[in-house]
Write an enzyme that holds these catalytic residues in place. Structure first.
Site, PDB file in Angstrom:
ATOM      1  N   ASP A 116       0.798  -1.241  -0.098  1.00 52.21           N
ATOM      2  CA  ASP A 116       0.051  -0.100   0.012  1.00 52.21           C
ATOM      3  C   ASP A 116       0.817   1.171  -0.054  1.00 52.21           C
ATOM      4  O   ASP A 116       1.648   1.348   0.850  1.00 52.21           O
ATOM      5  CB  ASP A 116      -0.911   0.091   1.316  1.00 52.21           C
ATOM      6  CG  ASP A 116      -1.906   1.080   1.136  1.00 52.21           C
ATOM      7  OD1 ASP A 116      -2.185   1.766   0.112  1.00 52.21           O
ATOM      8  OD2 ASP A 116      -2.652   1.269   2.187  1.00 52.21           O
ATOM      9  N   ASP A 338      -1.189   7.274  -6.526  1.00 53.84           N
ATOM     10  CA  ASP A 338      -1.702   6.101  -5.602  1.00 53.84           C
ATOM     11  C   ASP A 338      -2.150   4.813  -6.328  1.00 53.84           C
ATOM     12  O   ASP A 338      -3.061   4.863  -7.227  1.00 53.84           O
ATOM     13  CB  ASP A 338      -2.941   6.456  -4.764  1.00 53.84           C
ATOM     14  CG  ASP A 338      -3.325   5.396  -3.774  1.00 53.84           C
ATOM     15  OD1 ASP A 338      -2.442   4.987  -3.304  1.00 53.84           O
ATOM     16  OD2 ASP A 338      -4.400   5.508  -3.479  1.00 53.84           O
TER      17      ASP A 338
END
Length: 473
Positions: A116, A338
């Site tokens: 992540d 992201d």
């Protein structure tokens, strides 16, 4: 000193990288290392739903992306808010898209963890630690109350009592101080992460362990890279349901894997990935160290800008361009790069003229958006894939520092339903967070260099590059 002894000393000096402020020591080749970056819908993923069609998987990813964007926004809102409980770091549950394998301990236990870019702390599911002093007590001391009985976490659990390299972190350490919030249990550093409304949480003790990464080099052979004394959360209590065996934070904070690998070592604080197209059943690649350098033709570099959240990789978006039409972004417009978000989220001031211009230029019949998730859809039933791609104009993101990132049709449109092609760019619903998602990053080599404070984008055929090893050079 004899010549042979001198050589050995020099070899040790060159290879053994001594402890930095978080006591991380790396044993690594000069060019870094690479690992598989596995999409959750990949054939290699245990979480793939084989009953779903390819468009249905994209639709599910779009739903997850909306939830993640809302979560990132709440993180921004809470960035400066003090915790109600000094032992709790309140995070929001964030859907994920990619995973990576890590081998933890000596002998190693293989675990498949969420990777992540929007998180820092590494945490893994641990057993109750009967053989590790402090862990068993922490399991009871850190459990939130009142709460339902802890459910055993799915997947693999790391048993610290079986490892000869496991250690616990003291409250006074730099790593413990790097946690957003921490507590002490018998002078050991504890944490409790509560997700969302409190129905999900994970707690345990901050620990150290040797991590081994199986080096994935395409056709160049296999190696393993060992990193000693990595700080991670050994989670002994889990409330609610979690996917994966843990989480590897790749964000910009001090406890992320990137910072722990790079501080005071030859690797540097840099990593990159090359995301294959979502329709291809192949893993992407995640690179660390010198191998993360983005040197392909057409590479474009933009500076990272200060953000309310150190974790996030934030850049300045200046404008969006289609052909000779340029749509200026609001002044000082930050966006997060992201990999965990599927869609791209921009301000209405950019999305509205983008939709209008694409509607004018794309000569395809309109279609209804499934669940009204996306702002613009076309009916492409009966039209060949190559024909469709030729009808979609390029969209250019003009970023700070003069960088320009060209998005092809595969970066801007997705098939959300059989015969329905939709724009994967959505008007911002959750201020103040704007996001460049992973569809926009497909078939790009994207490199993050925290030492230089930059993000670099370059067009690449990620599936071919993975096979040939060219991304690693």
């Amino acid at each position: 000193m004899p010549a042979t002894m001198t050589s050995r000393v020099l070899l040790l000096v060159g290879v053994v990288l001594t402890a930095h402020k978080f006591l991380c020591t790396a044993y690594v080749g000069g060019d870094g290392f690479s690992v598989e970056f596995i999409h959750r819908d990949s054939v290699k993923s245990p979480y793939r739903d084989p009953s779903l069609t390819a468009p249905a998987r994209v639709l599910e990813a779009a739903r997850r992306s909306t939830s993640r964007a809302a979560a990132l926004s709440r993180s921004y809102d809470r960035a400066d808010a003090p915790s109600a409980d000094g032992a709790v770091s309140e995070l929001t549950s964030r859907p994920f898209e990619y995973m990576m394998a890590v081998n933890v301990g000596t002998p190693p236990t293989r675990m498949l963890a969420i990777a992540d870019t929007g998180s820092d702390l590494i945490w893994l599911n641990c057993s109750n630690g009967a053989g590790a002093p402090g862990l068993a007590a922490a399991r009871h001391a850190r459990a939130p109350a009142p709460a339902p009985a802890p459910a055993p976490p799915p997947g693999v659990q790391f048993n610290s009592s079986n490892s000869t390299t496991f250690g616990l972190v003291s409250c006074g350490s730099g790593a413990c101080r790097a946690l957003p919030e921490a507590s002490c249990a018998d002078s050991k550093c504890g944490y409790l992460y509560s997700y969302g409304d409190g129905s999900q949480s994970t707690s345990g003790l901050l620990s150290t362990e040797t991590f081994t990464f199986a080096d994935d080099q395409g056709n160049r052979g296999d190696r393993a890279m060992r990193v000693a004394n990595v700080n991670f959360g050994c989670s002994t209590t889990m409330i609610g349901s979690f996917i994966g065996d843990g989480l590897v934070g790749l964000g910009g904070g001090d406890l992320s894997l990137v910072n722990q690998l790079g501080a005071d070592t030859s690797l540097g604080r840099r990593f990159s990935y090359c995301l294959v197209h979502y329709s291809i059943n192949a893993s992407s690649v995640l690179n660390f160290g010198p191998r993360a350098a983005v040197t392909e033709p057409g590479a474009s570099t933009t500076p990272l800008i200060p953000s309310e959240m150190k974790t996030y990789y934030t850049v300045d978006l200046r404008s969006v361009k289609i052909g000779n039409k340029t749509f200026a972004a609001p002044q000082q417009y930050p966006v997060i790069v992201d990999s965990g978000s599927t869609l791209t989220y921009l301000a209405n001031e950019l999305v509205d003229p983008l939709v209008k211009e694409l509607t004018r230029r794309v000569k395809l019949p309109p279609a209804k958006s499934p669940e009204e998730l996306l702002p613009l859809c076309f009916d492409v039933s009966g039209v060949g894939e190559g024909q469709v791609a030729a009808m979609i104009p390029d969209v250019t993101l003009e970023l700070g520092g003069g960088a320009a990132v060209t998005l092809k049709s595969e970066n801007t449109f997705v098939v959300l339903h059989e015969g329905t092609l939709c724009l994967a760019v959505v008007a911002l619903q959750f201020p103040p967070v704007s996001i460049i998602g992973n569809i926009a990053q497909q078939n790009m080599h994207v490199g993050y260099d925290l030492d230089k404070g930059t993000v670099t984008f370059a067009p690449a055929d990620c599936a071919s590059a993975r096979s040939s090893g060219s991304v690693y050079i």
